[in-house]
Write a protein that holds these residues in place. Structure first.
Motif, PDB file in Angstrom:
ATOM      1  N   ASP A 185     -24.613  13.017  16.765  1.00  0.00           N
ATOM      2  CA  ASP A 185     -23.535  13.638  16.000  1.00  0.00           C
ATOM      3  C   ASP A 185     -22.394  14.053  16.925  1.00  0.00           C
ATOM      4  OD1 ASP A 185     -23.275  14.828  13.029  1.00  0.00           O
ATOM      5  OD2 ASP A 185     -22.273  16.183  14.435  1.00  0.00           O
ATOM      6  N   ALA A 186     -21.191  14.052  16.388  1.00  0.00           N
ATOM      7  CA  ALA A 186     -20.021  14.423  17.190  1.00  0.00           C
ATOM      8  C   ALA A 186     -20.010  15.904  17.551  1.00  0.00           C
ATOM      9  CB  ALA A 186     -18.741  14.063  16.430  1.00  0.00           C
ATOM     10  N   ASP A 187     -20.688  16.725  16.777  1.00  0.00           N
ATOM     11  CA  ASP A 187     -20.688  18.178  16.977  1.00  0.00           C
ATOM     12  C   ASP A 187     -21.876  18.569  17.871  1.00  0.00           C
ATOM     13  OD1 ASP A 187     -20.789  20.945  16.828  1.00  0.00           O
ATOM     14  OD2 ASP A 187     -20.307  21.012  14.689  1.00  0.00           O
ATOM     15  N   PRO A 188     -21.625  19.147  19.050  1.00  0.00           N
ATOM     16  CA  PRO A 188     -22.742  19.528  19.923  1.00  0.00           C
ATOM     17  C   PRO A 188     -23.669  20.556  19.297  1.00  0.00           C
ATOM     18  CG  PRO A 188     -20.669  20.428  20.747  1.00  0.00           C
ATOM     19  CD  PRO A 188     -20.319  19.466  19.666  1.00  0.00           C
ATOM     20  N   ARG A 189     -23.159  21.374  18.386  1.00  0.00           N
ATOM     21  CA  ARG A 189     -24.040  22.353  17.731  1.00  0.00           C
ATOM     22  C   ARG A 189     -25.073  21.652  16.862  1.00  0.00           C
ATOM     23  NH1 ARG A 189     -19.530  25.785  14.806  1.00  0.00           N
ATOM     24  NH2 ARG A 189     -19.000  23.621  14.306  1.00  0.00           N
ATOM     25  N   ILE A 190     -24.682  20.548  16.228  1.00  0.00           N
ATOM     26  CA  ILE A 190     -25.620  19.790  15.422  1.00  0.00           C
ATOM     27  C   ILE A 190     -26.626  19.068  16.319  1.00  0.00           C
ATOM     28  CG2 ILE A 190     -25.866  17.969  13.710  1.00  0.00           C
ATOM     29  CD1 ILE A 190     -24.516  20.492  12.650  1.00  0.00           C
ATOM     30  N   ARG A 191     -26.159  18.542  17.436  1.00  0.00           N
ATOM     31  CA  ARG A 191     -27.082  17.896  18.377  1.00  0.00           C
ATOM     32  C   ARG A 191     -28.106  18.905  18.903  1.00  0.00           C
ATOM     33  NH1 ARG A 191     -22.128  15.859  20.397  1.00  0.00           N
ATOM     34  NH2 ARG A 191     -22.388  16.829  22.469  1.00  0.00           N
ATOM     35  N   THR A 192     -27.646  20.115  19.149  1.00  0.00           N
ATOM     36  CA  THR A 192     -28.567  21.163  19.602  1.00  0.00           C
ATOM     37  C   THR A 192     -29.613  21.459  18.539  1.00  0.00           C
ATOM     38  OG1 THR A 192     -26.845  22.175  20.969  1.00  0.00           O
ATOM     39  CG2 THR A 192     -28.720  23.548  20.390  1.00  0.00           C
ATOM     40  N   ARG A 193     -29.166  21.549  17.288  1.00  0.00           N
ATOM     41  CA  ARG A 193     -30.084  21.866  16.187  1.00  0.00           C
ATOM     42  C   ARG A 193     -31.203  20.835  16.075  1.00  0.00           C
ATOM     43  NH1 ARG A 193     -31.863  25.112  14.977  1.00  0.00           N
ATOM     44  NH2 ARG A 193     -30.918  26.678  16.244  1.00  0.00           N
ATOM     45  N   ILE A 194     -30.854  19.546  16.127  1.00  0.00           N
ATOM     46  CA  ILE A 194     -31.875  18.513  15.940  1.00  0.00           C
ATOM     47  C   ILE A 194     -32.779  18.430  17.167  1.00  0.00           C
ATOM     48  CG2 ILE A 194     -30.310  16.677  16.706  1.00  0.00           C
ATOM     49  CD1 ILE A 194     -33.213  16.400  14.153  1.00  0.00           C
ATOM     50  N   ALA A 195     -32.229  18.616  18.371  1.00  0.00           N
ATOM     51  CA  ALA A 195     -33.074  18.607  19.572  1.00  0.00           C
ATOM     52  C   ALA A 195     -34.092  19.738  19.514  1.00  0.00           C
ATOM     53  CB  ALA A 195     -32.213  18.723  20.829  1.00  0.00           C
ATOM     54  N   ARG A 218     -26.898  10.905  28.410  1.00  0.00           N
ATOM     55  CA  ARG A 218     -25.476  10.712  28.121  1.00  0.00           C
ATOM     56  C   ARG A 218     -24.807  11.990  27.620  1.00  0.00           C
ATOM     57  NH1 ARG A 218     -28.425   8.179  24.002  1.00  0.00           N
ATOM     58  NH2 ARG A 218     -28.036   8.946  21.885  1.00  0.00           N
ATOM     59  N   GLU A 219     -25.517  13.112  27.667  1.00  0.00           N
ATOM     60  CA  GLU A 219     -25.009  14.365  27.112  1.00  0.00           C
ATOM     61  C   GLU A 219     -24.110  15.084  28.109  1.00  0.00           C
ATOM     62  OE1 GLU A 219     -23.816  16.943  24.826  1.00  0.00           O
ATOM     63  OE2 GLU A 219     -25.412  15.717  23.906  1.00  0.00           O
ATOM     64  N   ASP A 220     -23.024  15.703  27.610  1.00  0.00           N
ATOM     65  CA  ASP A 220     -22.134  16.464  28.479  1.00  0.00           C
ATOM     66  C   ASP A 220     -22.133  17.956  28.156  1.00  0.00           C
ATOM     67  OD1 ASP A 220     -20.835  16.432  26.068  1.00  0.00           O
ATOM     68  OD2 ASP A 220     -19.028  15.411  26.795  1.00  0.00           O
ATOM     69  N   ASP A 221     -22.899  18.360  27.140  1.00  0.00           N
ATOM     70  CA  ASP A 221     -22.992  19.778  26.800  1.00  0.00           C
ATOM     71  C   ASP A 221     -24.294  20.332  27.372  1.00  0.00           C
ATOM     72  OD1 ASP A 221     -23.940  22.116  25.043  1.00  0.00           O
ATOM     73  OD2 ASP A 221     -21.859  21.900  24.418  1.00  0.00           O
ATOM     74  N   PRO A 222     -24.232  21.354  28.252  1.00  0.00           N
ATOM     75  CA  PRO A 222     -25.452  21.833  28.908  1.00  0.00           C
ATOM     76  C   PRO A 222     -26.477  22.438  27.955  1.00  0.00           C
ATOM     77  CG  PRO A 222     -23.572  23.250  29.420  1.00  0.00           C
ATOM     78  CD  PRO A 222     -23.026  22.041  28.746  1.00  0.00           C
ATOM     79  N   VAL A 223     -26.023  23.044  26.852  1.00  0.00           N
ATOM     80  CA  VAL A 223     -26.988  23.630  25.921  1.00  0.00           C
ATOM     81  C   VAL A 223     -27.766  22.537  25.202  1.00  0.00           C
ATOM     82  CG1 VAL A 223     -27.279  25.087  23.878  1.00  0.00           C
ATOM     83  CG2 VAL A 223     -25.616  25.720  25.630  1.00  0.00           C
TER      84      VAL A 223
END
Length: 417
Positions: A185-195, A218-223
């Protein structure tokens, strides 16, 4: 009003919500809440979300309506209005695993044990007991109560919380294939939720482990990266150790912490141990993290309590935890659901009452100052109220305002609320 998101709720009215129950009785209000989640009124959406989450997931419990709501929530998480997607992802996690499940941080979810316990309390298993009790009862009021429960069980329900919780877990498990797209997903908050959600489903690890590792590459958001790495530690095996090792050299402290945490967990809950040299590096990284402030952004694990998380991880080491690292974690109270961790810290750091009059705050040992400073500035003032008796026993101020005055901070009316 439903706009372009109308199709997300197709089939909503085909469910007999009035015949299902949630925390507040009949679930007939669920369709309206779902529609408001997909509507354009942001205030109505927020109110609907809070009402829905407090009814189908109330204080950790799941109900008849909970599993039926999951397919619609999953659709909203994938393609719903932007404002609803992150909240919905959070609720899906809550319907799968509650806070108590997440406390088992060193091993993840024991689904095999959970399923065995739930099977022993399935409706088929407990119905004969209620039949026997009803047949033996002579008091009419008791017979009425037993008859109502018997009929409810006969309709396919169990009074055991593990059974009802497992129904929510399995409902989310069934939706995971469609939710995996959220890893991109384009939103890192959504990527965090599913992870984070994937961390609690070891039964599908063969599918999700490669996806989580690919996401971190390939992730650029540390959270997001840290959340996914800890998930790998919870559901993986020592075979993933080589994939985790490079992240011990990451620039971001949170990512290094996550890789170290994952490696310790792989050691603790799998028979095939991580190579000792790599484990030593992981422990060294956690020891360093313990002695430094928490990163500005943290993961959701252990409710975001960074140092509490390190403490629990290190205590799980079969070789014993580094005592200096545990001592460094002790005074840093970030989350504390029932006050236990704070009371433990007070007991260890203040084994005897301080003299009267109190010594100056600046004259206290550093660990004592850290703990009192953390409590004085804590954004959850009820933690101080929970341990006020322990504070008083140690000769310390027993309110947050009192602590703030003692450590030299301006007062606040938060402690009175």
């Amino acid at each position: 009003m439903i706009d372009e998101h109308h199709d997300l709720l197709a089939g909503l009215d085909d469910v007999d919500w009035a015949g299902l129950s949630h925390a507040h009785g009949s679930a007939e209000d669920v369709p309206g809440r779902m529609r408001a989640l997909c509507g354009t009124d942001d205030q109505a959406r927020q109110e609907a979300f809070h009402s829905l989450s407090n009814s189908i997931f109330h204080q950790g419990s799941r109900y008849q309506a909970s599993a039926h709501a999951v397919p619609f929530l999953a659709r909203i998480a994938v393609a719903g209005p932007p404002a609803a997607r992150e909240d919905t992802g959070w609720l899906l996690t809550r319907l799968a695993v509650d806070w108590h499940d997440e406390y088992d941080l060193t091993t993840g979810i024991n689904t095999a044990g959970w399923r065995a316990a739930a099977a022993e309390h399935s409706p088929e298993k407990v119905l004969p007991w209620y039949e026997e009790q009803l047949a033996a009862a002579t008091d009419e009021d008791r017979r009425t109560m037993l008859r109502e429960i018997r009929d409810w069980v006969a309709a396919g329900n169990s009074p055991d919380a593990r059974w009802s919780a497992l129904r929510g877990y399995d409902a989310v498990l069934a939706e995971l294939p469609g939710l995996l797209v959220l890893l991109d997903d384009a939103d890192p908050r959504i990527r965090t939720r599913i992870a984070y959600l994937l961390a609690w489903f070891p039964e599908v690890a063969a599918t999700t482990l490669p996806l989580l590792l690919a996401r971190t590459a390939r992730e650029d958001d540390p959270v997001v990266t840290a959340t996914a790495l800890v998930a790998v530690g919870l559901i993986g095996t020592a075979a993933q150790a080589a994939d985790l090792a490079p992240y011990l050299d990451a620039d971001e402290p949170l990512v290094r912490w996550a890789a170290a945490t994952a490696l310790v967990r792989l050691t603790n809950h799998r028979q095939d141990a991580v190579e000792p040299r790599l484990l030593d590096r992981a422990v060294a990284e956690l020891t360093t993290a313990a002695d430094n402030p928490a990163p500005t952004r943290v993961t959701d694990y252990n409710e975001g309590d960074f140092h509490g998380h390190i403490e629990r991880t290190l205590r799980s080491l079969p070789t014993g935890a580094p005592q200096a690292a545990l001592a460094a974690c002790l005074p840093r109270v970030e989350r504390d659901r029932d006050g236990h961790r704070t009371r433990t810290a007070l007991d260890k750091l203040f084994p005897t009452p301080l003299p009267d009059p109190l010594p100056a705050y600046a004259d206290l040992p550093v660990r004592q100052r850290q703990l009192l400073g953390a409590l004085a500035e804590h954004h959850h003032p009820w933690i101080v109220r929970w341990v006020s008796g322990t504070l008083a026993e140690r000769g310390l101020p027993d309110s947050q305002d009192g602590l703030r005055a003692y450590v030299g901070l301006p007062g606040t009316d938060r402690a009175a609320r």
